[in-house]
Write a protein that holds these residues in place. Structure first.
Motif, PDB file in Angstrom:
ATOM      1  N   TYR A  27       0.831  -1.095   0.043  1.00  0.00           N
ATOM      2  CA  TYR A  27      -0.110  -0.145   0.009  1.00  0.00           C
ATOM      3  C   TYR A  27       1.104   1.174  -0.020  1.00  0.00           C
ATOM      4  CZ  TYR A  27      -3.570  -3.298   1.785  1.00  0.00           C
ATOM      5  OH  TYR A  27      -4.516  -4.397   1.742  1.00  0.00           O
ATOM      6  N   TYR A  29       0.718   5.332   0.603  1.00  0.00           N
ATOM      7  CA  TYR A  29      -0.248   6.329   0.762  1.00  0.00           C
ATOM      8  C   TYR A  29       0.399   7.871   0.219  1.00  0.00           C
ATOM      9  CZ  TYR A  29      -1.921   2.795   3.910  1.00  0.00           C
ATOM     10  OH  TYR A  29      -2.324   1.499   4.404  1.00  0.00           O
ATOM     11  N   ASP A  86       4.325   5.859   5.293  1.00  0.00           N
ATOM     12  CA  ASP A  86       3.682   6.273   4.125  1.00  0.00           C
ATOM     13  C   ASP A  86       3.572   4.829   3.293  1.00  0.00           C
ATOM     14  OD1 ASP A  86       6.182   6.109   3.322  1.00  0.00           O
ATOM     15  OD2 ASP A  86       6.199   8.021   2.355  1.00  0.00           O
ATOM     16  N   VAL A 289      -5.985  12.443   3.769  1.00  0.00           N
ATOM     17  CA  VAL A 289      -5.393  11.237   3.000  1.00  0.00           C
ATOM     18  C   VAL A 289      -6.068  10.539   2.142  1.00  0.00           C
ATOM     19  CG1 VAL A 289      -3.994   8.970   3.442  1.00  0.00           C
ATOM     20  CG2 VAL A 289      -3.645  10.726   5.135  1.00  0.00           C
ATOM     21  N   PRO A 292      -5.215   4.916  -0.500  1.00  0.00           N
ATOM     22  CA  PRO A 292      -4.002   4.348  -1.008  1.00  0.00           C
ATOM     23  C   PRO A 292      -3.970   3.417  -2.435  1.00  0.00           C
ATOM     24  CG  PRO A 292      -4.802   2.877   0.815  1.00  0.00           C
ATOM     25  CD  PRO A 292      -5.824   4.022   0.550  1.00  0.00           C
TER      26      PRO A 292
END
Length: 303
Positions: A27, A29, A86, A289, A292
């Motif tokens: 993932y 981000y 992240d 955010v 992702p």
């Protein structure tokens, strides 16, 4: 006598096959986030047809991993993270020995050879919700469709289940779908197409409608010949179903490929509902955010 039976079955299956499975999920981000607890179901189930020789789990950033077994006996890794990040990478590496026969013979009990039959009281109690339809069928559309596979009463139990599995494959066109979620059985019938998990849900619900105990399975498809639907290269993640038949126990059915038995299947988790056997489930928190970017790479290779 049991030992001789095991030897005959092993001979019919041919030499055991060792495979290496690599399953990596990452993932990305757009900024550092706080990673919540994650629930991982990546360790394959063991049986006399599936021998787990090695399993390693690597997670970045560093996480605490606690192992347990859920109510269905699935191995569950619960992870907790201490530092924001992240990125999140989860990689499982497995070595399995596959011993399932290509042409299995199921020792169905005399009481269950013909459908309909009654489960023993203890079996019925233990099957519980696994023998009860999970989706609303207010107008009986699914029931009517399923009844079309019952040629007579009584009829041969295993033939009925095979016809039902083949009927799902005949009615539904396979499509690879990477989006999250699974179609309900009526939606799959209406659309006329679906992924392997949609095939599995439709077959399981149809079997339950007929009174069978059935459960969903997630795992891997081993496909060295490259001729199986839902496969990439020598294998990929996959979903199928199992039906409980007295004497034989849990019989695997892969309606996507019109297959019976475990010769090409490596189970990881079983459950009543497909949402209970997601390979990875978790959460994250962070201000502003975006969703992702996820990447999944699965390899099933001969050793």
């Amino acid at each position: 006598m049991a030992e001789g039976s095991d030897r005959r079955q092993a001979a019919a299956a041919g030499p055991d096959q060792r495979v290496r499975i690599t399953h990596m999920t990452s993932y990305q981000y757009d900024r550092a986030v706080t990673l919540g607890p994650h629930r991982l179901m990546l360790r394959p189930r063991e049986s006399r047809e599936h021998r787990l020789l090695a399993f390693d789990l690597d997670i970045s950033p560093t996480a605490r991993v606690d192992w347990s077994h859920d109510v269905a006996g699935n191995a569950v890794a619960s992870t907790t993270f201490e530092t924001p990040s992240d990125t999140l990478t989860i990689q499982a590496r497995t070595v399995m020995e596959l011993c399932a026969p290509a042409w299995p013979v199921f020792p169905i009990a005399a009481s269950a050879i013909s459908y309909p039959f009654l489960y023993a009281a203890d079996d019925w109690t233990d099957l519980g919700a696994l023998a009860v339809p999970q989706y609303v069928d207010a107008t009986g559309r699914l029931s009517d469709w399923v009844e079309g596979f019952v040629m007579s009463r009584p009829t041969d139990t295993l033939s009925l289940l095979k016809d039902l599995s083949n009927g799902v494959a005949a009615r539904i066109a396979y499509e690879s779908r990477e989006t999250e979620g699974t179609q309900g059985p009526l939606e799959t019938l209406d659309r006329g197409r679906g992924s392997c998990r949609d095939f599995a849900v439709l077959f399981t619900e149809a079997a339950r409608t007929l009174g069978f105990g059935a459960r969903l399975v997630s795992g891997y498809l081993y496909d060295p010949a490259g001729d199986q639907l839902g496969s990439a290269a020598a294998g990929s993640t996959h979903a199928w179903a199992e039906v409980f038949v007295p004497g034989a126990g849990w019989i695997p059915f892969d309606p996507t490929n019109r297959a019976v038995g475990s010769a090409n299947l490596i189970p990881v988790a079983v459950a009543r509902n497909i949402q209970q056997i997601l390979p990875i489930a978790g959460s994250f928190a962070g201000a502003d955010v975006d969703r992702p970017v996820m990447d999944v790479v699965v390899k099933v290779e001969d050793l």
